[in-house]
Design a protein around this motif. Structure first.
Motif, short mmCIF file in Angstrom:
data_model
loop_
_atom_site.label_atom_id
_atom_site.label_comp_id
_atom_site.label_asym_id
_atom_site.label_seq_id
_atom_site.Cartn_x
_atom_site.Cartn_y
_atom_site.Cartn_z
N ASP A 35 0.87 -1.18 0.00
CA ASP A 35 0.00 0.00 0.00
C ASP A 35 0.90 1.23 0.00
OD1 ASP A 35 -1.69 2.16 0.84
OD2 ASP A 35 -3.04 0.75 1.83
N ASN A 61 0.85 0.13 -4.64
CA ASN A 61 -0.48 0.42 -5.18
C ASN A 61 -1.14 1.56 -4.40
OD1 ASN A 61 -2.69 -0.07 -6.92
ND2 ASN A 61 -3.71 -1.23 -5.32
N ARG A 62 -2.21 2.09 -4.98
CA ARG A 62 -2.93 3.25 -4.42
C ARG A 62 -2.08 4.53 -4.48
NH1 ARG A 62 -4.99 -0.27 0.03
NH2 ARG A 62 -6.84 -1.24 -0.88
N VAL A 63 -1.36 4.69 -5.57
CA VAL A 63 -0.52 5.88 -5.73
C VAL A 63 -1.38 7.15 -5.76
CG1 VAL A 63 -0.51 5.80 -8.28
CG2 VAL A 63 1.38 6.87 -7.06
N ASP A 64 -2.69 7.00 -6.11
CA ASP A 64 -3.58 8.16 -6.11
C ASP A 64 -3.83 8.71 -4.70
OD1 ASP A 64 -4.80 5.51 -5.96
OD2 ASP A 64 -6.73 6.55 -5.73
N MET A 65 -3.44 7.92 -3.68
CA MET A 65 -3.72 8.34 -2.30
C MET A 65 -2.50 8.98 -1.62
SD MET A 65 -6.32 5.53 -0.81
CE MET A 65 -8.06 5.63 -1.28
N ARG A 71 5.58 10.40 -3.37
CA ARG A 71 6.00 9.37 -4.33
C ARG A 71 7.49 9.51 -4.66
NH1 ARG A 71 3.20 7.94 -10.17
NH2 ARG A 71 4.95 6.81 -11.04
N THR A 88 1.33 2.04 -8.84
CA THR A 88 0.11 1.76 -9.60
C THR A 88 -1.12 2.31 -8.89
OG1 THR A 88 -0.22 -0.37 -8.46
CG2 THR A 88 0.98 -0.44 -10.54
N ASN A 89 -2.15 2.54 -9.70
CA ASN A 89 -3.51 2.69 -9.18
C ASN A 89 -4.30 1.61 -9.90
OD1 ASN A 89 -6.18 3.30 -8.76
ND2 ASN A 89 -6.05 5.44 -9.38
N GLN A 91 -7.08 0.16 -9.49
CA GLN A 91 -8.51 0.36 -9.79
C GLN A 91 -8.68 1.05 -11.15
OE1 GLN A 91 -11.17 -0.78 -8.43
NE2 GLN A 91 -10.26 -1.68 -6.61
N GLN A 92 -7.81 2.02 -11.44
CA GLN A 92 -7.92 2.78 -12.69
C GLN A 92 -6.99 2.25 -13.79
OE1 GLN A 92 -10.25 5.10 -12.89
NE2 GLN A 92 -10.77 4.68 -10.76
N GLU A 94 -3.68 2.60 -13.83
CA GLU A 94 -2.46 3.41 -13.96
C GLU A 94 -1.23 2.60 -13.54
OE1 GLU A 94 -0.41 7.28 -11.76
OE2 GLU A 94 -2.56 6.95 -11.51
#
Length: 289
Positions: A35, A61-65, A71, A88-89, A91-92, A94
């Motif tokens: 995470d 993962n969950r780079v959008d958060m 990062r 990565t994201n 879910q989307q 990315e």
């Protein structure tokens, strides 16, 4: 207090570990998913030992958060420690193409060795491992470009090991979430509970929500540039700075939910997990002593 604040029951852990170790003998590449909000807390202490000399691809993962600045810090830190992180994201979708390429490159090496021994090439065998709920199944579905693995925002959805064919080049093993037998580091355990990354754990929502407030208060003091400004105040119109986590929870419950602390704790944890406080890291790279 005799019991640790966060504990889990290792009945199925042993079985999952045995099964995984057996399968690891057959794989060429390990995709370890963590995470991005808590890359150190989602590091399983035994993974490196199990992998031995196999190729590992580290996926955060969950780079959008997390913010781009966070990062960047993690990228530098991991590179300094001899690992290249892939963000990565899932879910989307990315960042997923880069993962696929990294696994395929490892396969080239495997087949070169096979060819040297007079053996025919075969698809590279990869396994996706990591704590429950860090996004392994979502990543696999993205790699496959279709939904074949059940994926949910709750821990423990994957129950057994199974192989899925990604392409002519890659076969992938989806493994259930693995968690250590015991977690001596309760700070890490709280972070896992806050992010909902520990599967069938036993924890108290109120203690975990209070720990989240304390953690945010500390981060606002030590690393204000890496967080949104006053995330709790922005969300709830109540500043957390003057309070301890428990006091804040009590005050917020009085203000919003007629004193119902449990309901308030659940709402706060859900809001954090959905990213409603903004991009917030709970782990930051350790500073050199």
């Amino acid at each position: 207090m005799s019991t640790p604040p966060i504990q889990w029951y290792p009945g199925h852990i042993a079985k999952a570990e045995r099964s995984l170790k057996e399968q690891l003998k057959r794989v060429d590449v390990v995709l370890e998913v963590r995470d991005a909000r808590i890359p150190l807390a989602t590091r399983h202490p035994q993974v490196q030992e199990w992998i031995a000399s196999k190729t590992k691809v580290l996926v955060l993962n969950r780079v959008d958060m997390i913010s781009p600045a966070v990062r960047q810090l993690w990228t530098q830190w991991f590179l300094q420690h001899g690992e290249k992180p892939y963000f990565t994201n899932a879910q989307q979708g990315e960042g997923v193409v880069a993962i696929s390429k990294a696994a395929a490159e490892a396969g080239v090496e495997v087949n070169k060795k096979r060819s040297d021994r007079g053996l025919l090439p075969r698809p590279v065998r990869a396994v996706v491992i990591g704590f429950p709920n860090v996004g392994k199944s979502a990543l696999i579905n993205r790699l496959l470009k279709k939904r074949v693995v059940e994926s949910a925002r709750r821990a423990g959805v994957t129950k057994q090991l199974r192989w899925v064919r990604i392409s002519d080049q890659i076969e992938l093993l989806d493994a259930p979430g693995i968690i250590p037998w015991k977690l001596d580091d309760q700070d890490a355990a709280f972070k896992l509970a806050i992010c909902d990354d520990i599967g069938e754990a036993s924890y108290d929502n109120q203690r975990v929500a209070a720990a989240l407030v304390d953690l945010l208060n500390d981060l606002i003091v030590t690393d204000p540039d890496l967080l949104p400004q006053s995330p709790l105040k922005s969300r709830y119109e109540l500043d957390s700075a003057p309070f301890s986590g428990e006091e804040y929870l009590q005050n917020l419950a009085d203000q919003r939910n007629k004193g119902d602390i449990e309901r308030t704790a659940r709402q706060m944890l859900n809001d954090f997990r959905k990213g409603l406080f903004g991009a917030i890291p709970l782990d930051l790279p350790p500073q050199p002593q």
